[in-house]
Design a protein around this motif. Sequence first.
Motif, PDB file in Angstrom:
ATOM      1  N   LEU A   1       0.827  -1.206   0.000  1.00 55.59           N
ATOM      2  CA  LEU A   1       0.000   0.000   0.000  1.00 55.59           C
ATOM      3  C   LEU A   1       0.864   1.259   0.000  1.00 55.59           C
ATOM      4  O   LEU A   1       0.518   2.266  -0.625  1.00 55.59           O
ATOM      5  CB  LEU A   1      -0.934  -0.007   1.217  1.00 55.59           C
ATOM      6  CG  LEU A   1      -1.993  -1.116   1.220  1.00 55.59           C
ATOM      7  CD1 LEU A   1      -2.710  -1.163   2.566  1.00 55.59           C
ATOM      8  CD2 LEU A   1      -2.987  -0.925   0.088  1.00 55.59           C
ATOM      9  N   TRP A   2       2.003   1.210   0.698  1.00 51.41           N
ATOM     10  CA  TRP A   2       2.927   2.351   0.683  1.00 51.41           C
ATOM     11  C   TRP A   2       3.455   2.576  -0.727  1.00 51.41           C
ATOM     12  O   TRP A   2       3.516   3.714  -1.199  1.00 51.41           O
ATOM     13  CB  TRP A   2       4.097   2.088   1.644  1.00 51.41           C
ATOM     14  CG  TRP A   2       3.856   2.520   3.049  1.00 51.41           C
ATOM     15  CD1 TRP A   2       2.904   2.044   3.898  1.00 51.41           C
ATOM     16  CD2 TRP A   2       4.587   3.516   3.784  1.00 51.41           C
ATOM     17  NE1 TRP A   2       3.001   2.670   5.115  1.00 51.41           N
ATOM     18  CE2 TRP A   2       4.023   3.573   5.074  1.00 51.41           C
ATOM     19  CE3 TRP A   2       5.672   4.331   3.477  1.00 51.41           C
ATOM     20  CZ2 TRP A   2       4.501   4.437   6.052  1.00 51.41           C
ATOM     21  CZ3 TRP A   2       6.160   5.184   4.454  1.00 51.41           C
ATOM     22  CH2 TRP A   2       5.573   5.242   5.722  1.00 51.41           C
ATOM     23  N   TYR A   3       3.846   1.499  -1.404  1.00 56.64           N
ATOM     24  CA  TYR A   3       4.358   1.645  -2.766  1.00 56.64           C
ATOM     25  C   TYR A   3       3.285   2.197  -3.699  1.00 56.64           C
ATOM     26  O   TYR A   3       3.559   3.023  -4.570  1.00 56.64           O
ATOM     27  CB  TYR A   3       4.859   0.297  -3.300  1.00 56.64           C
ATOM     28  CG  TYR A   3       6.176  -0.141  -2.727  1.00 56.64           C
ATOM     29  CD1 TYR A   3       7.242   0.747  -2.606  1.00 56.64           C
ATOM     30  CD2 TYR A   3       6.369  -1.452  -2.310  1.00 56.64           C
ATOM     31  CE1 TYR A   3       8.462   0.345  -2.081  1.00 56.64           C
ATOM     32  CE2 TYR A   3       7.584  -1.872  -1.783  1.00 56.64           C
ATOM     33  CZ  TYR A   3       8.624  -0.968  -1.678  1.00 56.64           C
ATOM     34  OH  TYR A   3       9.819  -1.385  -1.158  1.00 56.64           O
ATOM     35  N   MET A   4       2.054   1.720  -3.541  1.00 59.22           N
ATOM     36  CA  MET A   4       0.968   2.159  -4.413  1.00 59.22           C
ATOM     37  C   MET A   4       0.762   3.671  -4.349  1.00 59.22           C
ATOM     38  O   MET A   4       0.464   4.307  -5.358  1.00 59.22           O
ATOM     39  CB  MET A   4      -0.339   1.448  -4.044  1.00 59.22           C
ATOM     40  CG  MET A   4      -0.403  -0.010  -4.431  1.00 59.22           C
ATOM     41  SD  MET A   4      -1.942  -0.807  -3.896  1.00 59.22           S
ATOM     42  CE  MET A   4      -3.132   0.017  -4.966  1.00 59.22           C
ATOM     43  N   SER A   5       0.903   4.241  -3.173  1.00 58.33           N
ATOM     44  CA  SER A   5       0.618   5.673  -2.995  1.00 58.33           C
ATOM     45  C   SER A   5       1.873   6.524  -2.886  1.00 58.33           C
ATOM     46  O   SER A   5       1.807   7.684  -2.487  1.00 58.33           O
ATOM     47  CB  SER A   5      -0.241   5.874  -1.740  1.00 58.33           C
ATOM     48  OG  SER A   5       0.424   5.380  -0.591  1.00 58.33           O
ATOM     49  N   SER A   6       3.021   5.953  -3.245  1.00 63.92           N
ATOM     50  CA  SER A   6       4.296   6.638  -3.009  1.00 63.92           C
ATOM     51  C   SER A   6       4.389   7.988  -3.703  1.00 63.92           C
ATOM     52  O   SER A   6       4.852   8.977  -3.118  1.00 63.92           O
ATOM     53  CB  SER A   6       5.470   5.745  -3.419  1.00 63.92           C
ATOM     54  OG  SER A   6       5.363   5.376  -4.789  1.00 63.92           O
ATOM     55  N   PHE A   7       3.964   8.049  -4.977  1.00 60.97           N
ATOM     56  CA  PHE A   7       4.056   9.320  -5.692  1.00 60.97           C
ATOM     57  C   PHE A   7       3.184  10.374  -5.020  1.00 60.97           C
ATOM     58  O   PHE A   7       3.611  11.513  -4.818  1.00 60.97           O
ATOM     59  CB  PHE A   7       3.643   9.166  -7.150  1.00 60.97           C
ATOM     60  CG  PHE A   7       3.521  10.494  -7.859  1.00 60.97           C
ATOM     61  CD1 PHE A   7       4.653  11.157  -8.309  1.00 60.97           C
ATOM     62  CD2 PHE A   7       2.289  11.093  -8.041  1.00 60.97           C
ATOM     63  CE1 PHE A   7       4.547  12.394  -8.943  1.00 60.97           C
ATOM     64  CE2 PHE A   7       2.171  12.324  -8.672  1.00 60.97           C
ATOM     65  CZ  PHE A   7       3.302  12.976  -9.122  1.00 60.97           C
ATOM     66  N   TYR A   8       1.974  10.000  -4.678  1.00 59.21           N
ATOM     67  CA  TYR A   8       1.050  10.960  -4.076  1.00 59.21           C
ATOM     68  C   TYR A   8       1.526  11.391  -2.694  1.00 59.21           C
ATOM     69  O   TYR A   8       1.374  12.543  -2.308  1.00 59.21           O
ATOM     70  CB  TYR A   8      -0.356  10.353  -4.010  1.00 59.21           C
ATOM     71  CG  TYR A   8      -0.927  10.105  -5.380  1.00 59.21           C
ATOM     72  CD1 TYR A   8      -1.604  11.106  -6.058  1.00 59.21           C
ATOM     73  CD2 TYR A   8      -0.741   8.880  -6.014  1.00 59.21           C
ATOM     74  CE1 TYR A   8      -2.112  10.887  -7.331  1.00 59.21           C
ATOM     75  CE2 TYR A   8      -1.248   8.653  -7.285  1.00 59.21           C
ATOM     76  CZ  TYR A   8      -1.926   9.653  -7.944  1.00 59.21           C
ATOM     77  OH  TYR A   8      -2.411   9.435  -9.206  1.00 59.21           O
ATOM     78  N   ARG A   9       2.117  10.440  -1.953  1.00 53.47           N
ATOM     79  CA  ARG A   9       2.624  10.796  -0.626  1.00 53.47           C
ATOM     80  C   ARG A   9       3.780  11.777  -0.741  1.00 53.47           C
ATOM     81  O   ARG A   9       4.005  12.609   0.143  1.00 53.47           O
ATOM     82  CB  ARG A   9       3.059   9.530   0.111  1.00 53.47           C
ATOM     83  CG  ARG A   9       3.252   9.718   1.611  1.00 53.47           C
ATOM     84  CD  ARG A   9       3.407   8.392   2.337  1.00 53.47           C
ATOM     85  NE  ARG A   9       4.503   7.601   1.803  1.00 53.47           N
ATOM     86  CZ  ARG A   9       4.338   6.510   1.064  1.00 53.47           C
ATOM     87  NH1 ARG A   9       3.140   6.091   0.754  1.00 53.47           N
ATOM     88  NH2 ARG A   9       5.399   5.844   0.620  1.00 53.47           N
TER      89      ARG A   9
END
Length: 219
Positions: free
Chosen positions: A154-162
Amino acid sequence: MATKTSATTGVQRCLTEIRQMIISGDLLPGQKVHQGEIAEVLNVSRIPVREALSTLQAEGVLTYKANTGFTVSRFSGEDLAEIYLMRRLLETEILRSIDLSTVDVDELEALNEKLSALSSSDNPDEYQDTNHEFHFRLFAYSDLHLVTQEVQRLWYMSSFYRSLYIQAADSRLRVYEEHIQMMDAIRNGDIEALIEISNEHRRSTEALVTQRIGFSRPR
């Protein structure tokens, strides 16, 4: 055996490098990922690149369509809200499973001090890596290894947005201070405080990111 190990290492390197391209914004949401170009940049054959892309597709980081190939996943605000909902539920269970008396708080403190010395604008990749290391070093004290792997996804999935969050003017100080609050809760053996601080830590990121992409979830 050596060949298999070498191949595994090659795929792992491709995974790491492609993830970093997404986190840094070199590959943007919705952008097509060309296997040949990636292989050329990484100076490898297309085989480990193709395996790495398939893994990233399984993680939800990339999307695959027969006529288009691989593209970086593009999330709506609703999608991100669900990702953060899953993170909250899973990370809470991870934290509850940890014996706080076993946590090396000095190690976490050293990581947080390293984080405070980094510029989120000048060294965004190292900043994100160190922040990730802080949280997952804590999660490593849990025996819920499969749950932790899912949180990693889940961290990887949202990495750009984070990464949008850490560019905000006051976010770096807030991250540092909230990490201190988390460590205080660990030292005090107060799991409920640790969970609440972690939830607030996550909420502030979610709120800014969803605002940036034009969606605000009703509270």
